[in-house]
Scaffold this motif. Sequence first.
Motif, short mmCIF file in Angstrom:
data_model
loop_
_atom_site.label_atom_id
_atom_site.label_comp_id
_atom_site.label_asym_id
_atom_site.label_seq_id
_atom_site.Cartn_x
_atom_site.Cartn_y
_atom_site.Cartn_z
N LEU A 264 6.63 8.43 20.20
CA LEU A 264 6.39 9.97 20.05
C LEU A 264 6.66 10.78 21.29
N GLY A 265 7.06 12.06 20.95
CA GLY A 265 7.30 12.97 21.83
C GLY A 265 6.63 14.26 21.69
N MET A 266 5.75 14.80 22.77
CA MET A 266 5.04 15.93 22.47
C MET A 266 5.41 17.14 23.55
N SER A 267 5.50 18.18 23.05
CA SER A 267 5.93 19.28 23.84
C SER A 267 4.77 20.33 23.70
N ILE A 268 4.15 20.56 25.00
CA ILE A 268 3.12 21.53 25.03
C ILE A 268 3.41 22.79 25.84
N SER A 269 3.44 23.95 25.01
CA SER A 269 4.06 25.13 25.67
C SER A 269 3.31 25.58 26.72
N ALA A 270 3.88 26.51 27.70
CA ALA A 270 3.19 27.04 28.79
C ALA A 270 1.82 27.48 28.44
N THR A 271 1.68 28.12 27.40
CA THR A 271 0.30 29.01 27.16
C THR A 271 -0.56 27.60 26.58
N GLY A 272 -0.11 26.59 26.15
CA GLY A 272 -1.13 25.68 25.46
C GLY A 272 -1.30 25.78 24.05
N SER A 273 -0.66 26.96 23.59
CA SER A 273 -1.11 27.38 22.04
C SER A 273 -0.08 26.72 21.18
N ARG A 274 0.90 26.25 21.50
CA ARG A 274 1.97 25.64 20.67
C ARG A 274 2.37 24.27 20.92
N ILE A 275 2.19 23.39 20.06
CA ILE A 275 2.46 22.14 20.30
C ILE A 275 3.64 21.53 19.20
N ARG A 276 4.54 20.90 19.57
CA ARG A 276 5.53 20.07 19.06
C ARG A 276 5.37 18.46 19.30
N ILE A 277 5.70 18.12 18.06
CA ILE A 277 5.77 16.51 18.03
C ILE A 277 6.89 15.93 17.34
N THR A 278 7.62 14.85 17.83
CA THR A 278 8.77 14.26 17.23
C THR A 278 8.51 12.83 17.34
N SER A 279 8.97 12.21 16.46
CA SER A 279 9.05 10.65 16.55
C SER A 279 10.51 10.02 16.35
N PRO B 163 3.25 4.90 21.76
CA PRO B 163 3.39 5.60 22.96
C PRO B 163 3.73 6.94 22.74
N VAL B 164 3.37 7.90 23.61
CA VAL B 164 3.63 9.35 23.59
C VAL B 164 3.96 9.70 24.89
N GLY B 165 5.31 10.33 24.79
CA GLY B 165 5.73 11.04 26.33
C GLY B 165 5.50 12.35 25.99
N VAL B 166 5.01 13.09 27.09
CA VAL B 166 4.54 14.49 26.94
C VAL B 166 5.36 15.30 27.88
N THR B 167 5.97 16.42 27.48
CA THR B 167 6.76 17.32 28.29
C THR B 167 6.18 18.69 28.04
N ILE B 168 5.74 19.29 29.38
CA ILE B 168 5.21 20.76 29.34
C ILE B 168 6.14 21.79 30.05
N GLY B 169 5.53 22.81 29.41
CA GLY B 169 6.52 24.16 29.86
C GLY B 169 6.17 24.82 31.25
#
Length: 419
Positions: A69-84, A130-136
Motif C-alpha cells: 500500500l501507498g498512503m498520501s497524507i495532505s499537509a493539512t491532514g484532512s485528505r488521504i489517498r491510498i493506492t495498492s 506493508p504501507v509506505g507513507v508520503t506526506i505533504g
Amino acid sequence: MSAMLSNEQQAFLDHATTSFAVSDESLNTIVTRAHAELFRGLSTSQGSELLMKPTFIRPPLARPSSVSLGMSISATGSRIRITSITVDSNSTPLRTHTQVFTMQSTTQNVFDFAANCVREFVQHTDSSLPVGVTIGVPCGALTEYARGLHACDVGRKLCAAFVRNHLNVHVTSVTHGAVSALVASRIQKATQVAAVFDGGVNAAYVEQLGQVCKLRVSEETKSSLVAIDTDIGNFGSRVLPVTMWDRRVDRESKSVGRVFEKLVGGHYMGEIVRNLIIDMVDRRLLFTTCNVQEISVPYSFHSAYMGPIIEDLEAVDAVFAAEFGIQCSPIECRIIRSLCLMVVERAARVAGAVLAAVVLKAKADKVVLSGTVFDANPRMLDETVREMQSRLPNGAKTEVVVQSPSDELFGAAVNAACI
C-alpha cells in the motif's frame, strides 16, 4: 495601461514592479549560494539552512510480491489517498486500485482517520500489509498547515493507530512527496531530481551515501545510492530578494522563515497578491465603492486563482464576483492581473535559479516536476523551466518531465514493496 490609470495607481504599480524585479546578477548569486548550501547541508547538521536528510531507496523486488500500500497524507491532514500495487515477474510495480478519503470532522485524530481509511480500502487481509507513507510536509521542517504531523513520529503514531483499530498493517517508510516522486520516476528511467511545488515546496535528488559527510559510513556502503530530502523550501534567508509584502506575510505566519517556500509556494503566493490588493484598497486605489470585507480575510485569495487571471482578463471579474462579492471595473481587472503577473514572474525566476542549483549538484540530465502550483499555473511552469535551463552552464539542457500527483502515491507504495 498607463493612460487609463490615475497617477497614484501608476505610481503604486511602478513601485511594486520594481520591488518584485530580480536581476540576472541576483539570480546568478542565488544559484551559487544555493549550490554551496546543498554541499554544506551534506557536511553538517548545524549551521546549514538545508536539512539534506538521506533516505534509502531500493530497486523493486526481483520476485512477485503480495499487495503493498501507498498512503498520501495532505499537509493539512484532512485528505488521504491510498493506492495498492503488486510487483510482477519482471519486477515491475503495477497499480491496482486507488481511493481518496476526506475528513469530515475537524476534531477527529488524523491517525485514527488514516486507520479507518485503510480499513475501508483493504476490507480484509490474512497477511500483514506493508504501507509506505508520503506526506505533504518536508520531513523535519513542519509548517503551520501541518496539523501537528511531526515527521519523526508519523510512522510510530500510525502504527499505534493501526494496532488500536486491529489492522494487520505495518508502516515501512515515511517520506516527503518529493522523495516519493523521485522513487516513482526512477521506475521507468534513471531520474536524478524531483521537485514538488504544492502549498509548500521541496526537492529531492539521488546522491552516493559516501558524499553525505555528516554520516559515518563503511567503505562497503559509500557507493550506495540514497535520495536526499533537501528541505529546499528553507533556503534563502541571506540571499533571496524579499519585499515589504513578503516580510509582512512572513511576520504574520505561524512559521517565520522558510523564505524560498514563501516566495514560490502555493500556500503563500496568493496571500502576497492579497496584501498588494489590500494596500491599494487602503490607499483608495481599488474598490472604493465596494464591500471589501471578504477579500480582507487572510489567505482568502488562493494561488489557484492566479493562473486563470493571468491567462484571461475576464477571469478577474468572475473570481472576484463569485468569491468576494466584488464587481471589478475594467481598469481594476487589469491592475489585479498585473499584480498576479509580477508575483508569478518573480516566483518563476527564483524557482528556476534554485532548481538549477539542485540540478548542478546532482549532475542531472532529467528532472521531474509536479505540484498544484504548476497544475494551476502553466505559465509559471514554462517560465520556471526556461529560467532553470538558462542558468545551466555551457548551454547544457536537462530533460523536464511533468509528473502527475498520483505518482507520489505510487512511489510511496513502491517504497513499501521494496523494504
